[in-house]
Scaffold this motif. Sequence first.
Motif, mmCIF file in Angstrom:
data_model
loop_
_atom_site.group_PDB
_atom_site.id
_atom_site.type_symbol
_atom_site.label_atom_id
_atom_site.label_comp_id
_atom_site.label_asym_id
_atom_site.label_seq_id
_atom_site.Cartn_x
_atom_site.Cartn_y
_atom_site.Cartn_z
ATOM 1 N N MET A 50 0.821 -1.178 -0.007
ATOM 2 C CA MET A 50 -0.133 -0.051 -0.035
ATOM 3 C C MET A 50 0.925 1.196 0.091
ATOM 4 S SD MET A 50 -2.930 -1.784 0.043
ATOM 5 C CE MET A 50 -4.010 -0.369 0.477
ATOM 6 N N PHE A 51 0.265 2.434 -0.436
ATOM 7 C CA PHE A 51 1.200 3.722 -0.659
ATOM 8 C C PHE A 51 0.193 4.869 -0.288
ATOM 9 C CE2 PHE A 51 -0.264 2.442 -4.841
ATOM 10 C CZ PHE A 51 -0.778 3.578 -5.259
ATOM 11 N N VAL A 52 0.781 5.763 0.048
ATOM 12 C CA VAL A 52 -0.302 7.217 0.117
ATOM 13 C C VAL A 52 0.500 8.206 -0.727
ATOM 14 C CG1 VAL A 52 -1.103 6.651 2.410
ATOM 15 C CG2 VAL A 52 1.103 7.567 2.255
ATOM 16 N N PRO A 53 -0.038 9.303 -1.536
ATOM 17 C CA PRO A 53 0.386 10.169 -1.893
ATOM 18 C C PRO A 53 1.136 11.042 -1.160
ATOM 19 C CG PRO A 53 -1.681 10.447 -2.137
ATOM 20 C CD PRO A 53 -1.462 9.223 -1.346
ATOM 21 N N LEU A 54 2.271 11.965 -1.608
ATOM 22 C CA LEU A 54 2.705 12.867 -0.815
ATOM 23 C C LEU A 54 2.582 14.241 -1.443
ATOM 24 C CD1 LEU A 54 6.506 11.356 -0.120
ATOM 25 C CD2 LEU A 54 4.262 11.418 1.410
ATOM 26 N N ALA A 55 2.586 15.345 -0.580
ATOM 27 C CA ALA A 55 2.224 16.780 -1.150
ATOM 28 C C ALA A 55 3.474 17.092 -2.066
ATOM 29 C CB ALA A 55 2.423 17.691 -0.063
ATOM 30 N N SER A 56 2.968 17.847 -3.124
ATOM 31 C CA SER A 56 4.085 18.287 -4.073
ATOM 32 C C SER A 56 5.186 19.177 -4.020
ATOM 33 C CB SER A 56 3.205 18.826 -5.307
ATOM 34 O OG SER A 56 2.552 20.205 -5.001
ATOM 35 N N THR A 57 4.677 19.924 -2.481
ATOM 36 C CA THR A 57 5.870 20.789 -2.190
ATOM 37 C C THR A 57 5.994 20.778 -0.610
ATOM 38 O OG1 THR A 57 4.506 22.761 -1.891
ATOM 39 C CG2 THR A 57 5.629 22.579 -3.811
ATOM 40 N N THR A 58 7.192 21.093 -0.071
ATOM 41 C CA THR A 58 7.228 21.158 1.329
ATOM 42 C C THR A 58 6.131 21.995 1.944
ATOM 43 O OG1 THR A 58 9.511 20.838 1.190
ATOM 44 C CG2 THR A 58 8.876 21.513 3.346
ATOM 45 N N LEU A 59 5.719 23.221 1.507
ATOM 46 C CA LEU A 59 4.755 24.306 2.154
ATOM 47 C C LEU A 59 3.432 23.566 1.903
ATOM 48 C CD1 LEU A 59 4.055 26.606 3.044
ATOM 49 C CD2 LEU A 59 3.948 27.667 0.658
ATOM 50 N N ASN A 60 3.116 22.692 0.781
ATOM 51 C CA ASN A 60 1.771 22.169 0.753
ATOM 52 C C ASN A 60 1.870 20.922 1.732
ATOM 53 O OD1 ASN A 60 1.136 23.796 -1.262
ATOM 54 N ND2 ASN A 60 1.325 22.144 -2.954
ATOM 55 N N GLY A 61 2.807 20.148 1.950
ATOM 56 C CA GLY A 61 2.941 19.344 3.147
ATOM 57 C C GLY A 61 2.754 19.874 4.525
ATOM 58 N N PHE A 62 3.297 20.886 4.497
ATOM 59 C CA PHE A 62 3.017 21.501 5.880
ATOM 60 C C PHE A 62 1.584 22.058 6.057
ATOM 61 C CE2 PHE A 62 2.665 25.460 8.556
ATOM 62 C CZ PHE A 62 2.948 24.703 9.801
ATOM 63 N N LEU A 63 0.960 22.610 5.189
ATOM 64 C CA LEU A 63 -0.341 23.123 5.190
ATOM 65 C C LEU A 63 -1.455 21.859 5.298
ATOM 66 C CD1 LEU A 63 -0.346 25.975 2.647
ATOM 67 C CD2 LEU A 63 -0.455 26.077 5.012
ATOM 68 N N SER A 64 -1.007 20.916 4.525
ATOM 69 C CA SER A 64 -1.971 19.440 4.746
ATOM 70 C C SER A 64 -1.786 19.016 6.074
ATOM 71 C CB SER A 64 -1.685 18.762 3.497
ATOM 72 O OG SER A 64 -0.304 18.023 3.648
ATOM 73 N N TRP A 65 -0.828 18.783 6.705
ATOM 74 C CA TRP A 65 -0.393 18.468 8.106
ATOM 75 C C TRP A 65 -1.342 19.276 8.964
ATOM 76 C CZ3 TRP A 65 2.158 20.711 12.160
ATOM 77 C CH2 TRP A 65 1.962 19.768 13.203
ATOM 78 N N ALA A 66 -1.049 20.781 8.756
ATOM 79 C CA ALA A 66 -1.830 21.698 9.572
ATOM 80 C C ALA A 66 -3.334 21.682 9.594
ATOM 81 C CB ALA A 66 -1.207 23.135 9.465
ATOM 82 N N SER A 67 -3.848 21.482 8.450
ATOM 83 C CA SER A 67 -5.099 21.522 8.383
ATOM 84 C C SER A 67 -5.922 20.351 8.650
ATOM 85 C CB SER A 67 -5.587 22.004 6.730
ATOM 86 O OG SER A 67 -4.965 21.120 5.843
ATOM 87 N N GLY A 68 -5.097 19.101 8.447
ATOM 88 C CA GLY A 68 -5.596 17.646 8.816
ATOM 89 C C GLY A 68 -6.119 17.090 7.308
ATOM 90 N N ARG A 69 -5.913 17.860 6.155
ATOM 91 C CA ARG A 69 -6.378 17.185 5.087
ATOM 92 C C ARG A 69 -5.382 16.734 4.278
ATOM 93 N NH1 ARG A 69 -11.428 18.607 2.908
ATOM 94 N NH2 ARG A 69 -10.458 18.539 0.810
ATOM 95 N N LEU A 70 -5.059 15.382 4.413
ATOM 96 C CA LEU A 70 -3.827 14.991 3.757
ATOM 97 C C LEU A 70 -4.111 14.922 2.298
ATOM 98 C CD1 LEU A 70 -3.088 12.008 6.514
ATOM 99 C CD2 LEU A 70 -2.256 14.301 6.370
ATOM 100 N N PRO A 71 -2.934 14.433 1.560
ATOM 101 C CA PRO A 71 -2.992 14.535 0.064
ATOM 102 C C PRO A 71 -4.073 12.909 -0.234
ATOM 103 C CG PRO A 71 -1.079 15.054 0.581
ATOM 104 C CD PRO A 71 -1.693 14.910 1.946
ATOM 105 N N GLU A 72 -4.668 13.063 -1.210
ATOM 106 C CA GLU A 72 -5.564 11.820 -1.424
ATOM 107 C C GLU A 72 -6.033 11.977 -3.165
ATOM 108 O OE1 GLU A 72 -9.970 11.809 -0.189
ATOM 109 O OE2 GLU A 72 -8.432 12.248 1.473
ATOM 110 N N PHE A 73 -6.112 10.868 -3.886
ATOM 111 C CA PHE A 73 -6.608 10.798 -5.172
ATOM 112 C C PHE A 73 -7.967 11.378 -5.304
ATOM 113 C CE2 PHE A 73 -2.967 7.852 -5.108
ATOM 114 C CZ PHE A 73 -2.114 8.600 -5.832
ATOM 115 N N ARG A 74 -8.420 12.141 -6.378
ATOM 116 C CA ARG A 74 -9.835 12.302 -6.471
ATOM 117 C C ARG A 74 -10.473 11.200 -7.033
ATOM 118 N NH1 ARG A 74 -9.619 17.963 -9.763
ATOM 119 N NH2 ARG A 74 -8.906 19.295 -7.860
ATOM 120 N N ASP A 75 -9.985 10.392 -7.793
ATOM 121 C CA ASP A 75 -10.291 9.100 -8.383
ATOM 122 C C ASP A 75 -9.570 7.939 -8.114
ATOM 123 O OD1 ASP A 75 -11.971 7.238 -9.652
ATOM 124 O OD2 ASP A 75 -11.895 8.140 -11.681
#
Length: 194
Positions: free
Chosen positions: A124-149
């Motif tokens: 199994m795998f999970v997608p990572l944020a495209s940039t370090t800033l996006n990674g921090f923002l997704s962690w801070a907001s609790g909305r981790l990266p995921e695929f739409r479909d």
Amino acid sequence: MATSFFSVLINGQIESGHFASYDNIYLKFSFVHGPDWAVVAGVEEGITQQSLSNLFFSRGDPRKAGCVWNFPIDLAFKSTNAYGWPQMLMTVYGPDLLGRDVVRGYGVVRVPRVPGIHTLEVPMFVPLASTTLNGFLSWASGRLPEFRDVRFIAGNEGREVTTVRSQGIVKVTLNVGTKDMERFGYVVRSLTGK
């Protein structure tokens, strides 16, 4: 009378998942296939029950602990063309610290082409944020990266620009049977080579 299609029968179960630091997880699955394929019996998609980790039976070692589902799979396909052979897509969900369901892993496995019983360990795998800033923002907001479909993981288009991290394993047992494939020119061999 000659049949105008061949059949692929699948039954088995989604046995367990091993995710070292996650608990209380469940799995959604679906089958994708090519345009010449049709489901003639069974259910193409489903969702397992939530499962707690069996940490007690792993003697306290979280690396050996797993969640057990033993969720049944029973499905039959028909087709006239092997193109688009069925694949099983899996998405594992679990609660975060605030109790929201978040993706804990994606996985895909092609249904084995050889008749017989197959025990598969799907990474199994999970997608990572495209940039370090996006990674921090997704962690801070609790909305981790995921695929739409989720069907995205079964294809090739766009996968080369997707960054992912390995995270867990799901164990699946499939009993595959085929019928009339030889009439369409496909050579089918059992696991014993006969």
